[in-house]
Design an enzyme around this catalytic site. Structure first.
Site, PDB file in Angstrom:
ATOM      1  N   LEU B 159       0.725  -1.177   0.029  1.00 28.42           N
ATOM      2  CA  LEU B 159       0.036  -0.258   0.023  1.00 28.42           C
ATOM      3  C   LEU B 159       0.701   1.336   0.079  1.00 28.42           C
ATOM      4  O   LEU B 159       0.396   2.255  -0.339  1.00 28.42           O
ATOM      5  CB  LEU B 159      -1.173   0.030   1.223  1.00 28.42           C
ATOM      6  CG  LEU B 159      -2.191  -1.000   1.195  1.00 28.42           C
ATOM      7  CD1 LEU B 159      -2.784  -1.286   2.660  1.00 28.42           C
ATOM      8  CD2 LEU B 159      -3.002  -0.614   0.120  1.00 28.42           C
ATOM      9  N   GLY B 160       2.015   1.237   0.658  1.00 26.50           N
ATOM     10  CA  GLY B 160       2.890   2.311   0.682  1.00 26.50           C
ATOM     11  C   GLY B 160       4.154   2.162   1.252  1.00 26.50           C
ATOM     12  O   GLY B 160       4.370   1.189   1.997  1.00 26.50           O
ATOM     13  N   HIS B 199      -0.753   7.491   7.171  1.00 21.56           N
ATOM     14  CA  HIS B 199       0.403   6.304   7.813  1.00 21.56           C
ATOM     15  C   HIS B 199       1.885   6.940   7.117  1.00 21.56           C
ATOM     16  O   HIS B 199       2.484   7.016   8.155  1.00 21.56           O
ATOM     17  CB  HIS B 199      -0.186   4.941   7.492  1.00 21.56           C
ATOM     18  CG  HIS B 199       0.781   3.902   8.088  1.00 21.56           C
ATOM     19  ND1 HIS B 199       0.777   3.355   9.209  1.00 21.56           N
ATOM     20  CD2 HIS B 199       2.128   3.695   7.673  1.00 21.56           C
ATOM     21  CE1 HIS B 199       1.609   2.605   9.531  1.00 21.56           C
ATOM     22  NE2 HIS B 199       2.471   2.579   8.394  1.00 21.56           N
ATOM     23  N   GLU B 200       1.903   6.934   5.972  1.00 21.11           N
ATOM     24  CA  GLU B 200       3.326   6.993   5.314  1.00 21.11           C
ATOM     25  C   GLU B 200       3.727   8.580   5.806  1.00 21.11           C
ATOM     26  O   GLU B 200       4.964   8.679   5.998  1.00 21.11           O
ATOM     27  CB  GLU B 200       3.241   6.912   3.745  1.00 21.11           C
ATOM     28  CG  GLU B 200       2.840   5.580   3.255  1.00 21.11           C
ATOM     29  CD  GLU B 200       3.558   4.377   4.100  1.00 21.11           C
ATOM     30  OE1 GLU B 200       4.799   4.744   4.456  1.00 21.11           O
ATOM     31  OE2 GLU B 200       3.060   3.632   3.840  1.00 21.11           O
ATOM     32  N   HIS B 203       5.379   8.471   8.959  1.00 22.53           N
ATOM     33  CA  HIS B 203       6.732   8.057   9.138  1.00 22.53           C
ATOM     34  C   HIS B 203       7.468   9.000   8.556  1.00 22.53           C
ATOM     35  O   HIS B 203       8.905   9.507   9.191  1.00 22.53           O
ATOM     36  CB  HIS B 203       7.011   6.833   8.129  1.00 22.53           C
ATOM     37  CG  HIS B 203       6.544   5.573   8.393  1.00 22.53           C
ATOM     38  ND1 HIS B 203       6.727   5.185   9.854  1.00 22.53           N
ATOM     39  CD2 HIS B 203       5.729   4.878   7.891  1.00 22.53           C
ATOM     40  CE1 HIS B 203       6.034   3.614   9.965  1.00 22.53           C
ATOM     41  NE2 HIS B 203       5.682   3.598   8.750  1.00 22.53           N
ATOM     42  N   HIS B 209       6.225   2.494  14.179  1.00 25.16           N
ATOM     43  CA  HIS B 209       4.797   1.673  14.174  1.00 25.16           C
ATOM     44  C   HIS B 209       4.585   1.815  15.630  1.00 25.16           C
ATOM     45  O   HIS B 209       5.855   1.334  16.535  1.00 25.16           O
ATOM     46  CB  HIS B 209       5.169   0.383  13.490  1.00 25.16           C
ATOM     47  CG  HIS B 209       5.141   0.309  12.027  1.00 25.16           C
ATOM     48  ND1 HIS B 209       6.069  -0.282  11.220  1.00 25.16           N
ATOM     49  CD2 HIS B 209       4.418   0.868  11.176  1.00 25.16           C
ATOM     50  CE1 HIS B 209       5.869   0.026   9.881  1.00 25.16           C
ATOM     51  NE2 HIS B 209       5.034   0.870   9.964  1.00 25.16           N
ATOM     52  N   VAL B 223       7.347   6.678  22.241  1.00 23.44           N
ATOM     53  CA  VAL B 223       6.415   7.580  22.898  1.00 23.44           C
ATOM     54  C   VAL B 223       5.704   6.840  23.769  1.00 23.44           C
ATOM     55  O   VAL B 223       5.672   5.587  23.775  1.00 23.44           O
ATOM     56  CB  VAL B 223       5.277   8.151  21.631  1.00 23.44           C
ATOM     57  CG1 VAL B 223       5.986   9.030  21.024  1.00 23.44           C
ATOM     58  CG2 VAL B 223       4.523   6.938  21.151  1.00 23.44           C
ATOM     59  N   THR B 226       1.438   5.438  23.988  1.00 26.37           N
ATOM     60  CA  THR B 226       0.975   4.475  23.252  1.00 26.37           C
ATOM     61  C   THR B 226       1.335   2.963  24.008  1.00 26.37           C
ATOM     62  O   THR B 226       2.454   2.831  24.148  1.00 26.37           O
ATOM     63  CB  THR B 226       1.165   4.295  21.592  1.00 26.37           C
ATOM     64  OG1 THR B 226       2.662   4.025  21.520  1.00 26.37           O
ATOM     65  CG2 THR B 226       1.099   5.357  20.973  1.00 26.37           C
ATOM     66  N   ASP B 262      -8.515   1.191   6.618  1.00 26.07           N
ATOM     67  CA  ASP B 262      -8.602   2.705   6.828  1.00 26.07           C
ATOM     68  C   ASP B 262      -9.870   3.012   7.753  1.00 26.07           C
ATOM     69  O   ASP B 262      -9.626   4.023   8.506  1.00 26.07           O
ATOM     70  CB  ASP B 262      -8.987   3.153   5.487  1.00 26.07           C
ATOM     71  CG  ASP B 262      -7.764   3.577   4.517  1.00 26.07           C
ATOM     72  OD1 ASP B 262      -6.712   2.917   4.944  1.00 26.07           O
ATOM     73  OD2 ASP B 262      -7.924   4.169   3.555  1.00 26.07           O
TER      74      ASP B 262
END
Lengths: 108, 289
Positions: B159-160, B199-200, B203, B209, B223, B226, B262
């Site tokens: 997807l990317g 999402h990309e 990054h 992730h 972080v 999360t 999505d």
């Protein structure tokens, strides 16, 4: 899966068909399977000589590979990192055929 | 050795810049500082549509639908943020970033911010080949002034993919599959809400992730807000999904930096925004205003 020599079809690249997972069972398909788009897929290639070529999505979504070794004892498939004697991942073969390999974590 | 870490080995300056950025992030997190930028940063984007077939020639309306989706997600105005589990609603954070198609090209000429580039290639592997004319793709615009977005058919159904801040300028930007780009036209469920680009670009702004790219619960996404998570989540998980002893609430799979569909990802956290803003004050300080 018999405990003696694995069938030849096992020695191919198996790609995680995560859409087919059920509960803790992970479904892998041959690389030629018509997979739908995905953000990234894990794969394992079980070489006949015991070498393992693994790949999984990396930090920016490109597939990233690593080599190691694999071993089958009965129903148990163990993956080892290069140079390591301790298992990187211990898996149980739930079912296996030439077009579908179902695994789950041995600890799960 | 993994590609990202090999790149760090091959390019010592990239390693240095990444280390400096981590230092900056840590200082920010300790001080609770908001960053140097004003209220909202607008980033000029250029979309390179690399196509062979008419289907791959993504229409301007589809490109604009992607920009609209990004601007909702990065300002936390996406209506589906209300689907975040109540326990994490307080962490949903406006990234204070928005995106606009470039209005001037690198030479100062007016542009729509969309470049159509024909190719003879049926698909591109995730090897940066789409990012250069010499390899059948399109050359990027200067990455210190533009966010480069390449839209093409990717090999293996990917997807990317993206590149972290501080990397080689010529390949800086994000690549997104044409059928997962935007919310109209050829965008196809379950990747038709523009979240692959969300999402990309996460990054591109230095986010990791949420499962930390390790699958043994020992990694960190750098972080603290999360939860530790074992694996990527796919599809549409049901809350809670527990891993790495992270119960009772489990994985924050509705974060944009997981691998769900999505329509199952809705949020960035406060500390993810600190990381993104630190990259805008550091290696990306010349872009946007």
């Amino acid at each position: 899966m018999p405990s003696d020599a694995p069938p030849d079809w096992l020695h191919q690249r198996w790609v995680h068909s995560h859409e087919e997972d059920h509960g803790d069972e992970m479904v892998f398909r041959p690389a030629s399977f018509p997979f739908p788009p995905s953000r990234g897929r894990r794969s394992i290639e079980l070489g006949k000589d015991g070498t393992l070529r693994g790949a999984r999505p990396g930090p920016t979504d490109r597939s990233e590979g690593a080599e190691g070794r694999w071993q089958i004892e009965g129903e148990r498939l163990t993956l080892f990192s290069p140079g390591s004697q301790s298992p990187a991942q211990a898996l149980v073969i739930v079912s296996a055929s030439a077009d579908r390999l179902v695994l789950r974590s041995a600890s799960g | 050795m993994q590609v990202h870490y090999r790149l760090l080995e091959q390019d010592p300056d990239f390693r240095l810049r990444q280390a400096e950025l981590e230092q900056r992030v840590n200082e920010r997190l300790m001080a609770g500082a908001a960053g140097l930028r004003g209220s909202v940063t607008t980033i000029p984007a250029v979309v390179h549509v690399v196509y062979r077939t008419s289907d791959e020639k993504v229409a301007a309306a589809q490109v604009k639908s992607q920009l609209a989706a990004l601007n909702k997600d990065y300002r936390a105005t996406n209506p589906d943020r209300s689907s975040v589990p109540p326990v994490w609603l307080g962490l949903v954070t406006d990234a204070r970033v928005q995106f606009a198609l470039a209005t001037r090209d690198p030479t100062g000429k007016k542009t729509a911010g969309i470049v159509y580039v024909p190719t003879t290639l049926g698909s591109f592997p995730a090897d940066d080949s789409v990012k250069a004319k010499a390899t059948g793709g399109a050359d990027g615009w200067p990455s210190d002034r533009y966010l480069n977005v390449w839209v093409c058919t990717l090999a293996d159904g990917l997807l990317g993919y993206a590149q972290f801040p501080g990397g080689p300028p010529k390949t800086d930007g994000v690549v997104v599959l044409n059928r997962a780009f935007g919310t109209t036209g050829t965008a196809t469920a379950p990747f038709d809400l523009g979240r692959s680009a969300t999402h990309e670009i996460g990054h591109w702004l230095n986010l990791r992730h949420v499962w930390s790219d390790t699958e043994d619960c020992t990694g960190s996404d750098f972080v603290a807000d999360t939860p530790t998570q074992q694996h990527p989540n796919y599809g549409q998980p049901r809350f809670p999904h527990v891993s790495c002893h992270n119960g009772p609430n489990g994985d924050m799979f509705m974060n944009y930096m997981d691998y769900v569909d999505d329509d199952a990802m809705f949020m960035f956290t406060a500390q993810q925004v600190v990381r993104m803003q630190a990259s805008l004050d550091g290696p990306r300080s010349s872009i946007g205003k």
